[in-house]
Design an enzyme around this catalytic site. Structure first.
Site, PDB file in Angstrom:
ATOM      1  N   HIS A 182      -1.750  -6.417   8.706  1.00 54.41           N
ATOM      2  CA  HIS A 182      -0.867  -6.787   7.603  1.00 54.41           C
ATOM      3  C   HIS A 182      -0.763  -8.316   7.475  1.00 54.41           C
ATOM      4  O   HIS A 182      -0.888  -8.876   6.375  1.00 54.41           O
ATOM      5  CB  HIS A 182       0.511  -6.170   7.852  1.00 54.41           C
ATOM      6  CG  HIS A 182       1.467  -6.310   6.719  1.00 54.41           C
ATOM      7  ND1 HIS A 182       2.817  -6.040   6.840  1.00 54.41           N
ATOM      8  CD2 HIS A 182       1.302  -6.706   5.434  1.00 54.41           C
ATOM      9  CE1 HIS A 182       3.409  -6.250   5.684  1.00 54.41           C
ATOM     10  NE2 HIS A 182       2.516  -6.665   4.813  1.00 54.41           N
ATOM     11  N   GLU A 234      -3.986  -9.577   6.186  1.00 52.25           N
ATOM     12  CA  GLU A 234      -4.090  -9.353   4.733  1.00 52.25           C
ATOM     13  C   GLU A 234      -3.438 -10.514   3.973  1.00 52.25           C
ATOM     14  O   GLU A 234      -3.970 -11.005   2.972  1.00 52.25           O
ATOM     15  CB  GLU A 234      -3.425  -8.024   4.374  1.00 52.25           C
ATOM     16  CG  GLU A 234      -3.288  -7.778   2.880  1.00 52.25           C
ATOM     17  CD  GLU A 234      -1.914  -7.225   2.515  1.00 52.25           C
ATOM     18  OE1 GLU A 234      -1.272  -7.805   1.624  1.00 52.25           O
ATOM     19  OE2 GLU A 234      -1.488  -6.220   3.125  1.00 52.25           O
ATOM     20  N   HIS A 235      -2.279 -10.960   4.438  1.00 55.81           N
ATOM     21  CA  HIS A 235      -1.597 -12.093   3.804  1.00 55.81           C
ATOM     22  C   HIS A 235      -2.368 -13.394   4.018  1.00 55.81           C
ATOM     23  O   HIS A 235      -2.510 -14.204   3.098  1.00 55.81           O
ATOM     24  CB  HIS A 235      -0.195 -12.258   4.401  1.00 55.81           C
ATOM     25  CG  HIS A 235       0.821 -11.300   3.862  1.00 55.81           C
ATOM     26  ND1 HIS A 235       1.968 -11.712   3.237  1.00 55.81           N
ATOM     27  CD2 HIS A 235       0.867  -9.944   3.866  1.00 55.81           C
ATOM     28  CE1 HIS A 235       2.683 -10.665   2.876  1.00 55.81           C
ATOM     29  NE2 HIS A 235       2.044  -9.568   3.263  1.00 55.81           N
ATOM     30  N   GLU A 288       9.560  -9.201   5.557  1.00 59.03           N
ATOM     31  CA  GLU A 288       9.177  -8.015   4.782  1.00 59.03           C
ATOM     32  C   GLU A 288       9.382  -6.743   5.606  1.00 59.03           C
ATOM     33  O   GLU A 288       9.938  -5.755   5.135  1.00 59.03           O
ATOM     34  CB  GLU A 288       7.715  -8.114   4.337  1.00 59.03           C
ATOM     35  CG  GLU A 288       7.258  -6.891   3.557  1.00 59.03           C
ATOM     36  CD  GLU A 288       5.751  -6.852   3.299  1.00 59.03           C
ATOM     37  OE1 GLU A 288       5.261  -5.806   2.843  1.00 59.03           O
ATOM     38  OE2 GLU A 288       5.072  -7.867   3.556  1.00 59.03           O
TER      39      GLU A 288
END
Length: 950
Positions: free
Chosen positions: A102, A105-106, A203
């Protein structure tokens, strides 16, 4: 963005993304005809064609290829759709909960070799006409999709995406910003306390504050305890600070390789330029490797297991004393078996969908809980699928009873099977979903095939849905007990099943905060003075980098001149049927007819307005005419693509204090079912059933639970609605219909011992709303079916004529405007004007059990037709991209934030935000930034592109 996926049937449904409307068209030399000319074995730009298959159900030709040098897999879906899509996905299989896929991905989107500026992904949002740009981290893959209607834009975005995923900078500063970092609370004050910061960190704190999401995560981790599904791919907040920058770079090296990649393109652009660009800009620079990312099958248990987890209490739960969740989850078969997957997905729907399903009857109707558990039905997002069934909103004393009922219901299904008409209704539903044309069809396809293809399933076989349906019908014909045997195999005799219960714990949030503080202190304890100084200096460096104006000249960009100077006009014909205004629109609907009607609320007493959303929710689910609610549900599934009613509030385009209020009726059907669809609407208008208190209570509890659950995910929307409440009359009504006022109203309603008063109120509302005098309609169909649809609509208006009655409007100032602004003599619509309305300033704080916040501020602006509206649109986009993104996300660590204009309001917002006062200051500073004129013509031009891509 962290993502959890759903079942085959759910994936086939069009995705609700905001995409630009585009033209769906048939061409003389169609894209799918051109694609049929490719031959297996043909070599194209380093790829070899493996298979070429026409898929007439979906109006496309599938071309499957393999890259010769790296083994990368490629699927092209040639279809006459101008909204072209690209996606590349990698199998990402973490073995810990640090959130490495994750955060990666950012971070890959923060700069690359060819495009080294900070955050090219967000900057391209304003330099392109993309209809969709995003990235997703699922449990076992990461996907990077975009779509656009512009060929040049496609090449630009493809170049940025390829460079981002294969050649990212992966700078340590970007890791700190997007993942996690230790930093002074005030980065400019080295005496302020150290704390955890980071976009993904915040998040996931937000994600884990959502009890539904929390339960789903626990269920997956515990059902698949032996490999990648036992960890949190998005990142568990307390594990995220264990991830190092070196580990991030290593994960990229092993997972983001063409040999571990699957490329998908869709639309009417030719295939060969795509292959050439992908080969030249990326794949030619790699050799083949064995990525070793395969997910092994989960070893099967020899006996069932039980487990228990806790969560935070929900202050808005319909019944504070009933907040337990219990669910039984079964491990099924490998998702790469397309036929078995479709069979189990259909079987799941038969077992749980609608009031005729056995589990609805045995679990929902006895009111043991408020609704099905957050994880329910077939889930094909993991290598081996699962099926889950359970309840939320359960009393602790009823948990054992729920388990018994689940077991008994499975026995009854094995004994009795399913009605043939229910099976036919389900296949009809599938047929409608296949035929339904959507603006983001390519994205739907990419999502639909992603999980199976990720584990080397055949994506082309997945697209050939009719073949699987025919096989399903044949299996039922050859063996009438086919489905019962599947139930016995997968549920009755399946020892790999998990019963998971979740209960609220008063000290849950306190314990989470304490655990985070202990984690923080452990990190701080080992720091030397030199380490602390370095943290402070790195914080200042990051702040400086975030504050620095970026040189984005390296990024490709469209020009304002690339925007089409005119938009295609969709021809419509406005007429009347039985005195009711009707708009007809001829479209290539693929054999479907779409019906909509707007009924205004102008005669409805004001004290009844808060009940209207409940009326909309239940009116198609209580029964009508000669049909009880079960028969009605079956007829709707057999004869329509769905029938729904929703609230509608439309601010006038010329006056802020004028608005239209109503309910919107929507439905669709296959052309052959037109008379059946309108008969159902006639029965709903003429004789809806409101008298079944027990049925109503079930629907009220479900609605209240859904609203309470929605806040953790959509808190920014609730904040924005509330902020605009006292600024326009329409804003006040929107808060009543869809804001926190409605959430608390439904909580009170669910707690009522007797719903008799509610039933009487719904009947009163029906009299005011289902009045042809207050209605206008719209029909979309193929040219051949317009007259047929018009005739059936005329019959419907005639059938409901007895409801026609002149009633006095509640508000005195009703104004009429032509439906077609260019035809002053045509049919008209009635709006409410409140010339004496005075906007009021208001500050509101809702305390919620979340570790992150949702912040909004609204300013009364101008209506759509005002000369300043376009400038404010540009300003909102520019302020978001050039100022608020940096302040709220990059510096503040919120997952998102920005500004938008609509309904006459200029609104600021943030999403999953660790701050409040700081964010409100950022909103105010954004206004100062705009007033100071610290922007360029290039900034304005990029904002224009952003407006036209939305």
């Amino acid at each position: 963005m962290f993502r959890q996926t759903k079942s085959v049937l759910q994936k086939l449904r069009y995705l609700s993304f905001n995409g630009q409307q585009h033209t769906w068209r048939l061409k003389s030399t169609s894209a799918r005809e051109r694609a049929l000319q490719y031959q297996p074995g043909q070599k194209i730009h380093g790829f070899t064609v493996k298979e070429v298959v026409a898929v007439p159900d979906l109006f496309l030709t599938a071309v499957k290829l393999t890259h010769d040098k790296t083994g990368a897999q490629y699927l092209h879906a040639a279809r006459d759709d101008s909204n072209n899509l690209f996606s590349v996905q990698f199998r990402t299989t973490p073995m810990d909960s640090t959130g490495v896929p994750h955060i990666l991905e950012h971070t890959v989107l923060c700069g690359s070799e060819k495009y080294p500026c900070r955050d090219p992904f967000f900057k391209m949002l304003n330099r392109s006409l993309s209809t969709f740009m995003n990235a997703f981290t699922a449990s076992d893959y990461t996907m990077y999709p975009f779509s656009t209607q512009n060929g040049k834009d496609f090449q630009n975005l493809l170049s940025v995406y390829l460079d981002a995923v294969f050649f990212p900078c992966l700078r340590e500063q970007d890791f700190w910003q997007e993942g996690w970092r230790l930093e002074n609370e005030d980065p400019t004050d080295n005496n302020s306390p150290l704390m955890f910061k980071g976009v993904v960190f915040n998040e996931m704190k937000g994600a884990f504050s959502d009890n539904e999401r929390l339960y789903a995560q626990h269920l997956q981790n515990k059902l698949y305890p032996d490999h990648t599904y036992s960890v949190v791919s998005g990142g568990e907040p307390l594990a995220i600070p264990d991830l190092t920058w070196e580990q991030l770079k290593q994960f990229h090296a092993t997972h983001y390789h063409p040999s571990n990649a699957r490329f998908f393109t869709y639309g009417d652009l030719p295939l060969e330029p795509h292959l050439k660009q992908i080969q030249e800009e990326a794949l030619s620079k790699f050799d083949c490797i064995d990525p070793k990312t395969e997910v092994p099958s989960q070893p099967r248990w020899t006996s069932p297991k039980e487990d228990h987890v806790t969560c935070s209490p929900d202050p808005l739960a319909p019944d504070p004393n009933k907040q337990n969740t219990v669910c039984v989850s079964y491990l099924l078969g490998d998702i790469t078996d397309a036929f078995e997957g479709l069979t189990l997905s259909l079987l799941s729907s038969l077992m749980i969908s609608g009031p005729n399903s056995p589990f609805y009857k045995s679990l929902i109707e006895p009111k043991l809980g408020t609704d099905f558990s957050s994880v329910v039905g077939y889930d094909g997002s993991t290598k081996e699928a699962s099926f889950s069934i359970g309840l939320q909103g359960v009393d602790e004393e009823d948990i054992e009873r729920v388990k018994q009922i689940i077991s008994q219901t499975i026995d009854k299904i094995i004994e009795n099977g399913f009605e043939e008409r229910r099976i036919e209704a389900l296949i009809h539903k599938l047929e409608i979903q296949i035929k339904h044309q959507t603006t983001n069809f390519g994205l739907s396809l990419a999502s639909y095939i992603a999980s199976s293809w990720n584990h080397d399933g055949d994506p082309v076989e997945l697209l050939q849905i009719s073949d699987s349906v025919a096989k399903f019908r044949q299996a039922l014909k050859e063996n009438p007990r086919f489905l019962q045997e599947k139930v016995r195999q997968y549920f009755k005799e399946n020892t790999h099943r998990l019963t998971l219960s979740m209960s609220p714990e008063e000290s849950y949030l306190e314990k989470q905060a304490k655990a985070e503080e202990e984690k923080l202190q452990k990190k701080i304890e080992v720091l030397s003075d030199s380490d602390r100084k370095q943290i402070y200096e790195k914080g200042l460096e990051l702040l400086a980098a975030q504050s620095q104006t970026q040189d984005v000249s390296c990024l490709p960009a469209l020009k304002v001149s690339d925007i089409e100077p005119t938009t295609p006009i969709t021809p419509v014909q406005i007429s009347t049927a039985g005195g009711v205004p009707v708009q007809y629109c001829e479209q290539p609907t693929n054999g479907l007819v779409y019906f909509r009607a707007l009924c205004n609320l102008n005669t409805l007493p004001e004290d009844l307005r808060v009940f209207v959303p409940l009326f909309c929710s239940v009116i198609t689910k209580m029964g009508c005419g000669a049909l009880d609610y079960r028969q009605q549900a079956q007829q709707m599934e057999l004869r329509t693509g769905g029938m729904s009613v929703s609230t509608q509030v439309i601010t006038d385009c010329n006056e802020l204090d004028t608005y239209e209020q109503g309910i919107l009726l929507s439905s669709s059907c296959l052309e052959r079912n037109l008379p059946h669809m309108f008969q159902l609407w006639s029965d709903i208008f003429n004789s809806p059933h409101f008298d079944d208190k027990e049925r109503l209570r079930v629907l009220v509890m479900q609605s209240a639970q859904e609203l309470a659950n929605s806040i953790a995910y959509s808190g920014h929307l609730y904040a924005m609605t509330r902020a605009g409440r006292l600024l326009t009359p329409a804003g006040d009504l929107q808060e009543t219909f869809g804001g926190m006022e409605q959430v608390t109203f439904m909580k009170r309603t669910a707690a009522m011992a007797d719903l008799g008063q509610i039933i009487r109120t719904l009947a009163r509302i029906k009299i005011h709303l289902f009045n042809p005098n207050n209605m206008r309609c719209a029909i979309n169909s193929t040219p051949e079916k317009v007259s047929d649809a018009a005739a059936h609509l005329e019959g419907f208006i005639k059938d409901v004529a007895k409801n026609r009655k002149e009633r006095k409007p509640v508000r005195p100032n009703i104004i009429e405007k032509p439906i077609n602004p260019l035809d002053d003599n045509g049919p008209r619509r009635k709006l409410i004007s409140e010339p004496t309305f005075h906007p009021c300033p208001m500050k509101t704080f809702f305390q919620m059990p979340f570790p992150v916040n949702f912040v909004s501020e609204s300013i009364r602006a101008v209506p759509f037709s005002h000369e300043d509206y376009a400038s404010l649109c540009i300003l909102a986009r520019m302020m978001t991209a050039k100022f608020l993104h940096g302040e709220i996300r990059e510096k503040g660590g919120a997952y998102g934030g920005g500004a938008k204009i609509g309904g006459g309001l200029f609104t600021f917002y943030s999403y999953r935000d660790p701050n409040t006062v700081q964010t409100l200051s950022a909103f105010g500073n954004g206004i100062d930034w705009a007033k100071s004129g610290k922007f360029t013509q290039q900034d304005i031009d990029e904002a224009k592109l952003s407006v036209f891509s939305a």
